[in-house]
Design an enzyme around this catalytic site. Structure first.
Site, PDB file in Angstrom:
ATOM      1  N   ASP A 200      42.199  43.062  37.165  1.00 37.84           N
ATOM      2  CA  ASP A 200      42.275  43.979  38.303  1.00 37.84           C
ATOM      3  C   ASP A 200      41.972  45.405  37.833  1.00 37.84           C
ATOM      4  O   ASP A 200      41.775  45.645  36.648  1.00 37.84           O
ATOM      5  CB  ASP A 200      43.681  43.929  38.941  1.00 37.84           C
ATOM      6  N   GLY A 226      39.637  46.278  34.722  1.00 36.72           N
ATOM      7  CA  GLY A 226      38.219  46.574  34.916  1.00 36.72           C
ATOM      8  C   GLY A 226      37.862  46.417  36.379  1.00 36.72           C
ATOM      9  O   GLY A 226      38.695  46.056  37.207  1.00 36.72           O
ATOM     10  N   PHE A 228      35.181  44.554  39.094  1.00 33.87           N
ATOM     11  CA  PHE A 228      34.217  43.453  39.145  1.00 33.87           C
ATOM     12  C   PHE A 228      32.827  43.919  39.602  1.00 33.87           C
ATOM     13  O   PHE A 228      31.890  43.147  39.652  1.00 33.87           O
ATOM     14  CB  PHE A 228      34.693  42.252  39.967  1.00 33.87           C
ATOM     15  N   HIS A 246      37.296  38.280  51.360  1.00 35.47           N
ATOM     16  CA  HIS A 246      37.350  38.793  52.752  1.00 35.47           C
ATOM     17  C   HIS A 246      37.302  40.317  52.807  1.00 35.47           C
ATOM     18  O   HIS A 246      36.998  40.892  53.852  1.00 35.47           O
ATOM     19  CB  HIS A 246      38.544  38.208  53.512  1.00 35.47           C
TER      20      HIS A 246
HETATM   21  C1  LIG Z   1      43.765  42.156  49.177  1.00 37.47           C
HETATM   22  S1  LIG Z   1      44.254  42.272  47.523  1.00 37.47           S
HETATM   23  C2  LIG Z   1      44.571  40.565  47.091  1.00 37.47           C
HETATM   24  C3  LIG Z   1      45.608  40.434  46.030  1.00 37.47           C
HETATM   25  C4  LIG Z   1      45.964  39.000  45.609  1.00 37.47           C
HETATM   26  N1  LIG Z   1      44.834  38.317  45.035  1.00 37.47           N
HETATM   27  C5  LIG Z   1      46.522  38.238  46.773  1.00 37.47           C
HETATM   28  O1  LIG Z   1      45.874  37.325  47.272  1.00 37.47           O
HETATM   29  O2  LIG Z   1      47.655  38.500  47.184  1.00 37.47           O
HETATM   30  C6  LIG Z   1      42.755  42.647  46.693  1.00 37.47           C
HETATM   31  C7  LIG Z   1      42.891  42.885  45.201  1.00 37.47           C
HETATM   32  O3  LIG Z   1      41.591  43.196  44.672  1.00 37.47           O
HETATM   33  C8  LIG Z   1      41.705  44.225  43.710  1.00 37.47           C
HETATM   34  N2  LIG Z   1      40.425  44.914  43.577  1.00 37.47           N
HETATM   35  C9  LIG Z   1      39.831  45.737  44.494  1.00 37.47           C
HETATM   36  N3  LIG Z   1      38.654  46.209  44.029  1.00 37.47           N
HETATM   37  C10 LIG Z   1      38.498  45.679  42.769  1.00 37.47           C
HETATM   38  C11 LIG Z   1      37.484  45.794  41.761  1.00 37.47           C
HETATM   39  N4  LIG Z   1      36.408  46.540  41.974  1.00 37.47           N
HETATM   40  N5  LIG Z   1      37.639  45.109  40.611  1.00 37.47           N
HETATM   41  C12 LIG Z   1      38.759  44.348  40.390  1.00 37.47           C
HETATM   42  N6  LIG Z   1      39.763  44.187  41.307  1.00 37.47           N
HETATM   43  C13 LIG Z   1      39.627  44.854  42.479  1.00 37.47           C
HETATM   44  C14 LIG Z   1      42.789  45.117  44.291  1.00 37.47           C
HETATM   45  O4  LIG Z   1      43.338  45.973  43.340  1.00 37.47           O
HETATM   46  C15 LIG Z   1      43.781  44.083  44.838  1.00 37.47           C
HETATM   47  O5  LIG Z   1      44.708  43.704  43.856  1.00 37.47           O
END
Ligand SMILES: C[S@@+](CC[C@H](N)C(=O)[O-])C[C@H]1O[C@@H](n2cnc3c(N)ncnc32)[C@H](O)[C@@H]1O
Length: 339
Positions: A200, A226, A228, A246
């Site tokens: 994350d 990092g 993604f 989503h």
């Molecule tokens: C809606 S949350 C979902 C969290 C968890 N997977 C869940 O289902 O409860 C989206 C997650 O994506 C992470 N995220 C957003 N942009 C990101 C990026 N560019 N690289 C890595 N993680 C990212 C956020 O920090 C967050 O933890």
């Protein structure tokens, strides 16, 4: 014989924000956490929560009528459910998502009509500036609240995935966009042979590490930081993505699935879990409303059906795909890479 049509369901849904906001205000005030210490009279509760005389009795009695409080001899108490799930002091607390619904989503949903007319988000990013996560993560309290909210909304599915997916066939996993780390922790707890990572954004690291240490799996689950967008995904036998696809538009969804395909070995798997909309798009109302929530919260995000996701996985190269129900509105879509 067809019964006479009545406006009941229309009125109930149309005024559904009344019971919703009554419950959200009770959580905001810390009512259930307070009552977890023992039943209280009207006067005691009013004083503890700092409520004005005018609405206090109606407020507590509404919660009794809605089945979220009990009242005996003039004393209010939690029900079994509210005592278990809405007491902040308990590990079973699921109020994180409701606190965020109260502090953020309730207001933003007031802009739904405008979002439908403009296609533009209605949250903090409405007035331009950085993206959803950068905006929320710039404030440590909102960051903690958001990550706890994710655990609140995903906890049930996390436990189901940890038990239902055939992890016995694998040795490593990576949870992409892991937030507080509840999925990684549940998988490690239920599968002692596994090692895994939570991937994350850097700001999430300390909160993740504290959470997995608190669950007792810090030795087998570590944090990889990092974005993604800037790097490949951590290599693992199983890549998991919960409520990730989503958040983004179709090109980003496809990019993330392709990166997952590249990160797993032959025979490896991608697990996508969300409020997957039924293929006929006529039954999973929660999944469809979650997609409206993505309209309000993100510039291009949307929820999707199992068939949509299987198609994207196949296009990325995954050989076999299947959809499995988890709990409530949630399901997982699994793609297996050819051996
Ligand atoms: C809606 S949350 C979902 C969290 C968890 N997977 C869940 O289902 O409860 C989206 C997650 O994506 C992470 N995220 C957003 N942009 C990101 C990026 N560019 N690289 C890595 N993680 C990212 C956020 O920090 C967050 O933890």
């Amino acid at each position: 014989m067809n019964s006479e049509p009545t406006p009941d369901r229309i009125l109930q849904t149309g005024l559904g924000f009344w019971p919703s906001k009554t419950l959200l205000s009770a959580i905001e005030l810390g009512l259930f956490t307070e009552l977890a210490r023992g039943a209280r009279s009207l006067g005691e509760l009013q004083a503890l929560l700092g409520l004005h005389d005018r609405g206090a009795r109606d407020f507590f009695d509404t919660l009794v009528a809605l089945g979220f409080l009990e009242r005996k001899d003039g004393h209010y108490a939690n029900t079994v459910e509210t005592g278990l799930f809405l007491d902040r002091a308990k590990p079973s607390y699921i109020g994180g998502i409701l606190e965020m619904a109260n502090s953020r989503l309730y207001g933003f949903w007031g802009g739904l009509t405008e979002a439908l007319e403009t296609g533009l988000p209605q949250n903090e990013v409405k007035s331009g500036g950085p993206g959803l996560f950068e905006t929320i993560y710039s404030d440590p309290a909102r960051l903690e609240g958001f990550l706890a909210a994710m655990t609140g909304i995903s906890h049930g599915s996390n436990i189901a995935i940890a038990r239902q997916f055939p992890f016995a066939d694998y040795a490593t996993f990576a949870d992409v966009g892991t937030a507080q780390g509840d999925l990684a922790a549940q998988i490690a707890l239920a599968n002692p042979h596994l090692r895994g990572v939570g991937f994350d954004l850097p700001e999430v690291g300390p909160i993740f590490e504290e959470y997995v240490a608190g669950v007792g799996v810090a030795g087998r689950v570590e944090f990889v930081s990092g974005s993604f967008f800037d790097r490949e995904l951590p290599k693992a036998d199983v890549i998991l993505m919960g409520h990730i696809l989503h958040d983004w538009d179709l090109p980003v969804k496809k990019m993330l699935i392709e990166k997952a395909y590249a990160a797993v070995p032959a025979g490896g798997a991608l697990v996508v879990y969300e409020s997957i909309i039924d293929d006929d798009r006529s039954k999973n109302a929660f999944g469809l409303m979650m997609s409206l929530n993505m309209l309000i919260e993100t510039p291009g995000g949307f929820d999707f059906t199992g068939a949509d996701c299987e198609g994207w996985m196949k296009a990325a190269g995954f050989q076999s795909t299947r959809v499995e129900h988890l709990v409530g509105p949630d399901s997982m879509v699994i793609g297996i890479k050819a051996t």
